[in-house]
Structures are given as structure tokens and as C-alpha cells.
Design an enzyme around this catalytic site. Structure first.
Site, PDB file in Angstrom:
ATOM      1  N   ASP A  80      57.729 -12.396 -18.648  1.00  0.00           N
ATOM      2  CA  ASP A  80      56.395 -12.321 -19.231  1.00  0.00           C
ATOM      3  C   ASP A  80      56.584 -12.428 -20.742  1.00  0.00           C
ATOM      4  O   ASP A  80      57.646 -12.150 -21.291  1.00  0.00           O
ATOM      5  CB  ASP A  80      55.659 -11.041 -18.840  1.00  0.00           C
ATOM      6  CG  ASP A  80      54.145 -11.220 -19.018  1.00  0.00           C
ATOM      7  OD1 ASP A  80      53.734 -12.166 -19.734  1.00  0.00           O
ATOM      8  OD2 ASP A  80      53.365 -10.419 -18.471  1.00  0.00           O
TER       9      ASP A  80
HETATM   10  C1  BGC Z   1      50.428 -11.915 -19.678  1.00  0.00           C
HETATM   11  C2  BGC Z   1      50.774 -13.079 -18.772  1.00  0.00           C
HETATM   12  C3  BGC Z   1      50.465 -14.371 -19.479  1.00  0.00           C
HETATM   13  C4  BGC Z   1      51.222 -14.413 -20.775  1.00  0.00           C
HETATM   14  C5  BGC Z   1      51.000 -15.679 -21.570  1.00  0.00           C
HETATM   15  C6  BGC Z   1      51.040 -12.050 -21.046  1.00  0.00           C
HETATM   16  O1  BGC Z   1      50.523 -11.102 -21.919  1.00  0.00           O
HETATM   17  O2  BGC Z   1      50.814 -10.695 -19.082  1.00  0.00           O
HETATM   18  O3  BGC Z   1      50.052 -12.980 -17.573  1.00  0.00           O
HETATM   19  O4  BGC Z   1      50.754 -15.455 -18.662  1.00  0.00           O
HETATM   20  O5  BGC Z   1      50.831 -13.329 -21.575  1.00  0.00           O
HETATM   21  O6  BGC Z   1      49.743 -15.737 -22.093  1.00  0.00           O
END
Ligand code: BGC
Length: 797
Positions: free
Chosen positions: A281
Site C-alpha cells: 500500500d
Molecule cells: C490506499 C489504497 C490506494 C492507495 C493509492 C492508499 O492510501 O489505502 O487503497 O490504492 O492509497 O491511492
């Protein structure tokens, strides 16, 4: 532009902060909160296995390329390029000499994020409430087309974390509170998206079921619960050939999800045999060597922990060359798997800069996707109450819509960054939550606009009152009209003020904007009050649900751009509602089995104990004998259906289920043991007929629950099948379910395998988890099946 960047930085700042929290190893003391579970080490990281023909072909091609690469290039395939590292949120650099054009990695899940001329699809939670595989697949296909045409290689979705607690901020991105439903929806979405040549990145692996403290909390989950409740959607993702998986921000049993060798090496790449790559993530990587050896393939968006550090590590022997070869092959084979080596469009936008005249080509990728959006939207409405057949509306003389949720957002649909809002400043219809799981609305048909069109056509005297707080005036106006529709909403989203203390979770389960009060005021003055709810999840409706004047309640969820039209289709009876609740709505907050963990004690790492174990959502209500307000799977129709008794038959199979066969398979239970063919092949067929007894045609969602033998520790019932069928008035339709050995298995912690417990299995077929219409004991046909198997094998010979 600057403010936008600031918001994006804000959104990601938490994970960075998380690294600064000192990890103090407290000596074990008497405080029970200071005893933590351990995540056992599983090394080395498994080499990729070709789990089927599609992967086999892709891996072969990838291996040929990898042979030609330098160490730096191989590592580069798993190294994020920075923030911003290019035009998309995540970027992997190209390697021209092998024809690899790099990767554009981008959100997800309900539409292309932060880019114009895209469609805003119904959220995952609404797709789930259709209980319709073909609609969910069609949504995936349409999303796939939009990603492809924008030049995005990797779709950051689907989001498949379970609704463990209704307070969790991101539940609306996912599929609700049941692992089987979430698994089917995940499967269909991935097949749909990847059929358009776009890679899926299923997220967040694993146990990221709250926003608060997501950047440091440890989700402490026992092995059986992990396998039976939280893992199934990821298992289905692997069966659907997902190209990639996102490791979550949190820790699992004490060890970061992005470097947890048990979950990445052991479960994901081991038991599930996942051949694709794991990315972190965003900003969630905590180390280089440790993460790489534990199975992380790609830190994004910033790859500093990898890059030259991993190159150095290979040179000094702390990371094996084979791990880096494996990482590179995983990334390239996912690219081949989805056919991205041929004719994939170039990125044609800059997600970081709206003013970039060079890259923002404003490619319109919407096609006629509004049609499927509206169809899913209408099909996802759940009719919770309908006294005296108040719905559908039959040309009422006069109609009033009350509440700000009936109208357009006064500042336009895209005013708030990533739709991030607080209760005080948002008004207008709620059609999306907030956070990274959002996109720009191309337009937003609010309920008032859609109903106006109907009023014009049907000559209804329509008025509205979009003030939420003047209860007296709302009541006075409602008393003058034949029918009053009150609109409620409740929003939530992703943690945005840093991951440490995120505020994406819901502080309470009340309707926003004085909603409860508004319904009571209107219901006291109008005998035909209808309530429409646009909400991310359950709300507390106890104060008004039994009010005699609240004649009908429609649960509309999170609809996307066609919210008003989809509602009008159902209100006026063009579509007969068939949506079902993908979660339970309780009478009291205390009835829900799990809450958001707020108690951070004096300890630097907050812990959330999944002590409810298997008892998530309806499993908890059933096993504790708690009557919910509306149970999982519930939803009414404008017609009614009757169910015939069940009949069963065994299916000819390619694989046997003789005990010694299973033993043999399991002794050799290495990579891929949880996705073996014998485990998932359909073996039992359950049939029944469903008759439409009413005067209008409609869909019925027929649900199959299984009650496991008494003493094997399972909750009273578990969903194992559903079919949405369309039945004409007076006619019958055949419904058919298939069960596999896996469907009837539990995870045996001691032997670390799936076993079908001995004893009596009951099949419960019904219209909801508590409205069981037909029951039977599962018949075992071991002998018969062996004969069939032999004849099948001899035919094949
Ligand atoms: C989220 C993800 C997301 C990523 C990119 C993170 O804060 O938890 O689900 O894909 O950001 O935007």
C-alpha cells in the site's frame, strides 16, 4: 493545483509518520495488553509456480526476458519511481530493450481516480447488493475498458476487505460482511477487468478492517478465522488469475503486512500459489531486505527501500539472486498474462497536474457505461419495508421530496478533493464516499432531477424542501401532499489526516444532517411517508422504522453518477427491486460483534484483537440469538415467490475425494495446496424451483446457506451459494447450486489443511439468512461418485 497536491500529501503522510513511531520492546509485564501474538517466520520466499495454462504461457515468456536483464533492471521492475514518479500514482520504469513499456498503477476501485471524462460507477457495496454475478462482471468489464483507454496498466482494485464492523470507513469500497459473497464479487470483478487487458491489484492483504491507526495497528487474528473469514476473497482473486495483490498498511499478529513472511510467503505465495506480484500500500513499505525476503515484490510509489539497496543486498548475499529473478518474473509475467505486451495504449493524463497541457489529452472513455451504471444502481436498491404496497408509486396526485440528500450538491459534484467532506459542509445527494477509492463525477443525476422528469411525464404535482433542519416547515409542507419522500444519508471514507489517527471511520451510525429528526417530523404529519437512504453502511433507524406512517423504506447505498435515475426506476416501478443487504442492520450498536479499536493504551503499537473469531456479521447474530433489525440477505420485492423442496444429485468429477487421495495431496501440501482442483471442483448439485406468485415480473435472489455438523465449531449457517433469477408472473424457474469440497470444509489448524468435517450437513435455501424456505440434509454419495468418476476417466481414456 497546490491545494490538490497538499491534499494528496496529507493523504499519504500517515504512513511516513508511522515509521517515526519508536518500536519499544517492553519486557513482558503483568498487563495482559502487553502480550502479543507472533507471526511465525516462513522462508524462503516461494518461487513462482504456473498454476494454470494462462500463467504457464506468461511465465515462459517472462523468463526468457529475465534471462536478458541485468541485476539493476530486474530490481527496477519492482521499484516504485517516486511521488510523483510520472503521470500516474504509481510508476514502474520501462525497459526498452525487451519491449517493456513500464507500468502505470492507478486507483480504483469505482472509477479512474482524479482524471476527467470517466464514469463514476456504483460502489462495491452496491455491486454486492445486487447478488448478481453477471452484473458484477459487466461492471468489471466496463471499468477495465476505461482503465485501458486511459493507458493504465494496473487497476488498484477490487477492494475486498470484509465489513467486520459497520463503523469502518472504507466498507463501501468493498462487498459487505460475508466471505463467500465477497469472494464471488472479487472473482467476477477480476475476470471482468482483466478481460480488457488491465491488471487487477486486489487489496488490502490482509485484515485492514479499520481506518483508525491503520498505519501502525496490529490486527491480531487466529489462524482459523484468518483462513475461513478473511482469506476467501483473496483465494478467489487467485483463482480469477489476479495479476497482483496489495499488502496493507497494518501489522498482522505483530509483523507488518508488507513484510510478513507468514502471510506473503506462507499463505499467499505458498498455500494459495499466487504467481503474480505483491505491491505495498502506498508509502507502506517498512524495509528493503526484510520485505523482499518476506515476499514483497514492489514498494510503491517510492521505491527507495528497493532499487540500489536490493542490488547491494544481492551482491552481499543478504537477498538471494533467485528472489530477485522471481520478483522480476512475477512482474513481467503479470504483464504478459494480461496481454499488455501488445498494443497497450499510452498514458494520456497527468493525475498530478490538471494544467498539464501536454499529457492531459482528455480522452473520453465513458462510452455508454451509464447504462450498466443505472442498471446496477436500480438492481442494488434494497426494499426494506413496503406496507400497503405503497411502492411503486402509482401516479400520486402530489409528491414532495424532503432533505438535502434529494438534491444536487450545491458546490457541484467534484468540489471536495477525493470527495473528502465533513458532515457540516457536505449537502446534496451522497453518491460516493471519500478517499482514494473515488473518481470525478462526469455528471450527477440527483433524485430531484430524475423525479422532476417523471413528474412532467406523469403529471404529478411535485415539490421539494431541501432544508434538513427546519422540521416544522418540513412537517407543514409534507402534511399538504399525498406522498412525502424523506432522504437520508451517512458518509465515511479513508483516513486522511495521517494514517496514525485516521478519521475515515464513522464516529456513530446515525443518519447525517438531522436525518432521524426529519423523518420523525415528516412521518408525524404525512401518512404516506417513504424513506430513501444513501449510506455507506448500516444506520440506526430504531426511532422511526416502526412509525405507522413510515410506509416504505428503500436502501439505496452508494450509487455513483446515475443515482437519481436508478432511484426513479425503482420508485415508479420500471424496475422491481431485488437488491439484498450485504450486511446486517442491527437494532442496537452493541449488537454488532466488533468495534473500531480506539484504545491505544500507553503502548506504542495499538492492537486490535479479532476476538469475535468466526462470528462476523450474521454469523454473530445467529449464534448469539440476537434479532437484527434487518438481516443479511434481506430485501423485498413488488411481487412474491414460493420455493419448492430441494432435490440433490452428485456430479461426475475429474478428481476423486477418496481419503487416501486427499491425504496424498495434502502430504505434498506445498504451494497451491488451497487451490487444488479436487478441492474446488463442483461435486454436489442442489436444485429447486421458484415460482412468482404475484402479478408482476421480477428478480428473486435465492440463497443457499450450509449448516455444518454440530460439533465442528462453525456458526449456525454460512452462505455458500446465491442465484439471481428473473421470473414472469405465475411461472417457475429452476435454480441450481453447486458445492465443492472446499465449500464444505473448515480450516484445520493442527494439520494446516482444509477438511470436510464428519457428520450431518444441512442445506438451507431461502430468501435471506433468516427466511429459510426449503431445507434438506446433504446426501453423501461417495460410492456412486466413485463409479461415476471411473466411467468419466475411462471415457477420457
Ligand atoms: C490506499 C489504497 C490506494 C492507495 C493509492 C492508499 O492510501 O489505502 O487503497 O490504492 O492509497 O491511492
Amino acid at each position: 493545483m497546490l491545494s490538490r497536491l497538499f491534499f494528496l500529501l496529507l493523504l499519504f503522510s500517515g504512513a511516513t509518520l508511522a515509521k517515526q513511531v519508536p518500536f519499544q520492546l517492553h519486557e513482558t509485564d503483568d498487563n495482559p495488553k502487553h502480550r502479543f501474538p507472533e507471526s511465525p517466520p516462513v522462508y524462503p520466499s516461494p518461487q513462482q509456480i504456473p498454476i494454470n495454462q494462462a500463467w504457464k504461457t506468461a511465465i515462459k515468456k517472462a523468463k526468457k526476458d529475465v534471462e536478458k536483464l541485468t541485476l539493476e533492471e530486474k530490481v527496477g521492475l519492482g521499484t516504485g519511481n517516486g511521488w510523483p514518479g510520472g503521470l500516474c500514482f504509481g510508476v514502474i520504469k520501462p525497459i526498452d530493450r525487451i519491449g517493456f513499456k513500464g507500468l502505470c498503477i492507478h486507483d480504483g476501485p469505482l472509477g479512474v481516480r482524479a482524471v476527467d471524462l470517466v464514469s463514476a460507477f456504483p460502489a462495491g457495496i452496491n455491486a454486492a447488493s445486487t447478488f448478481d454475478r453477471s452484473l458484477i462482471r459487466a461492471r468489471g468489464e466496463a471499468i477495465g475498458v476505461e482503465y485501458r483507454e486511459k493507458g493504465i496498466n494496473v487497476y488498484l482494485g477490487p477492494m475486498t476487505n470484509l465489513q467486520r464492523t459497520p463503523w469502518a470507513g472504507r466498507n463501501w469500497e468493498g462487498w459487505g460482511g460475508d466471505p463467500y459473497l465477497a469472494g464471488e464479487a472479487t472473482y467476477e470483478t477480476i475476470v471482468g477487468v482483466q478481460s480488457k487487458g488491465v491488471q487487477c491489484n486486489v487489496k488490502h492483504f490482509i485484515n485492514n478492517e479499520q481506518e483508525r491507526d491503520r498505519g501502525r495497528i496490529s490486527s491480531n487474528v487466529d489462524d482459523r478465522t484468518q483462513h475461513e473469514i478473511y482469506l476467501p476473497p483473496f483465494l478467489q482473486a487467485v483463482l480469477a488469475n489476479t495479476a497482483s495483490v496489495m499488502a496493507s498498511y497494518n501489522r498482522l499478529n505483530g509483523s507488518w503486512a508488507t513484510q510478513n513472511s507468514k502471510t506473503l510467503n506462507g499463505i499467499l505465495k505458498g498455500e494459495l500459489g499466487f504467481p503474480g506480484y505483491v505491491l505495498s500500500d502506498f508509502f507502506g513499505t517498512q524495509s528493503g531486505v526484510a520485505a523482499c525476503n518476506a515476499g514483497l515484490d514492489m514498494p510503491v510509489p517510492i521505491g527507495d527501500y528497493f532499487g540500489k539497496n536490493i542490488v547491494e543486498a544481492v551482491k552481499n548475499g543478504t537477498v538471494n539472486q533467485s528472489r530477485v529473478d522471481d520478483l522480476a518474473t512475477r512482474v513481467l509475467s503479470a504483464w504478459y498474462l494480461t496481454g499488455q505486451d501488445k498494443g497497450f495504449p499510452e498514458v494520456n493524463f497527468n493525475a498530478f497536474d490538471e494544467q498539464d497541457q501536454v499529457h492531459n489529452k482528455h480522452v473520453d472513455v465513458q462510452h455508454d457505461h451509464w447504462k450498466i451504471i443505472r442498471e446496477i444502481g436500480a438492481a442494488s436498491h434494497v426494499l426494506l419495508k413496503n406496507l400497503n404496497e405503497t411502492l411503486p408509486l402509482r401516479r400520486p396526485r402530489s409528491l414532495i421530496l424532503i432533505g438535502s440528500d434529494a438534491g444536487p450538491p450545491p458546490l457541484g459534484p467534484n468540489y471536495y478533493h477525493d470527495r473528502f467532506i465533513t458532515p457540516s459542509d457536505r449537502t446534496g445527494v451522497l453518491a460516493m464516499g471519500w478517499g482514494s477509492g473515488t473518481c470525478y463525477f462526469p455528471y450527477l443525476i440527483d433524485p430531484l432531477s430524475a423525479v422532476q422528469r417523471r413528474a412532467k411525464k406523469e403529471h404529478i404535482d411535485l415539490s421539494w424542501f431541501l432544508d434538513d433542519y427546519d422540521r416544522n416547515e418540513a412537517a407543514r409542507l409534507a402534511s399538504e401532499k399525498e406522498v412525502a419522500v424523506v432522504f437520508l444519508s451517512a458518509d465515511s471514507g479513508e483516513a486522511t489526516n495521517g494514517d496514525l489517527y485516521g478519521i475515515g471511520d464513522r464516529p456513530d451510525l446515525e443518519a447525517w444532517h438531522n436525518g432521524t429528526d426529519l423523518v420523525l417530523a415528516v412521518a408525524d404529519s404525512n401518512p404516506n411517508t417513504i424513506v430513501v437512504i444513501h449510506s455507506v453502511g448500516p444506520i440506526n433507524m430504531e426511532k422511526w422504522i416502526d412509525h405507522p406512517n413510515v410506509k416504505a423504506v428503500l436502501w439505496a447505498g452508494i450509487q455513483g453518477q446515475e443515482v437519481g435515475n436508478a432511484l426513479a426506476d425503482v420508485l415508479f416501478g420500471d424496475v422491481n427491486p431485488s437488491g439484498r443487504l450485504p450486511y446486517t442492520i442491527a437494532k442496537r450498536d452493541g449488537d454488532y460483534p466488533a468495534k473500531i479499536e480506539h484504545d491505544t493504551d500507553d503502548w506504542p503499537i495499538p492492537q486490535t484483537e479479532y476476538s469475535e473469531g468466526l462470528l462476523v456479521d450474521y454469523r454473530a447474530f445467529d449464534s448469539r440469538n440476537i434479532t437484527p433489525r434487518f438481516e443479511f440477505g434481506f430485501g423485498l420485492s413488488y411481487t412474491s415467490f414460493t420455493y419448492s423442496p430441494i432435490w440433490q444429485r452428485s456430479l461426475p468429477t475429474k478428481t476423486r475425494i477418496l481419503e487416501d487421495e486427499i491425504e496424498r495431496d495434502l502430504i505434498d501440501r506445498g504451494q497451491g495446496s488451497s487451490i487444488r482442483e479436487w478441492l474446488h471442483e463442483p461435486r454436489w448439485e442442489i436444485n429447486l424451483e421458484v415460482k412468482n406468485e404475484g402479478a408482476v415480473a421480477g428478480h428473486e435472489v435465492v440463497q443457499l446457506y450450509v449448516a455444518f455438523p454440530k460439533d465442528c465449531g462453525e456458526p449456525p449457517k454460512a452462505l455458500k451459494g446465491f442465484e439471481r433469477i428473473y421470473v414472469q408472473p405465475g411461472l417457475l424457474e429452476l435454480v441450481n447450486f453447486k458445492l465443492s469440497y472446499y465449500d464444505l470444509s473448515i480450516w484445520d489448524v493442527l494439520t494446516q489443511r482444509w477438511i470436510k468435517p464428519k457428520g450431518k450437513f444441512r442445506l438451507l435455501v431461502g430468501a435471506s439468512s433468516r427466511d429459510i424456505r426449503s431445507e434438506a440434509v446433504l446426501e453423501e454419495w461417495r460410492k456412486f461418485e466413485d463409479e461415476e468418476h471411473d466411467s468419466l476417466v475411462s471415457q477420457e481414456d
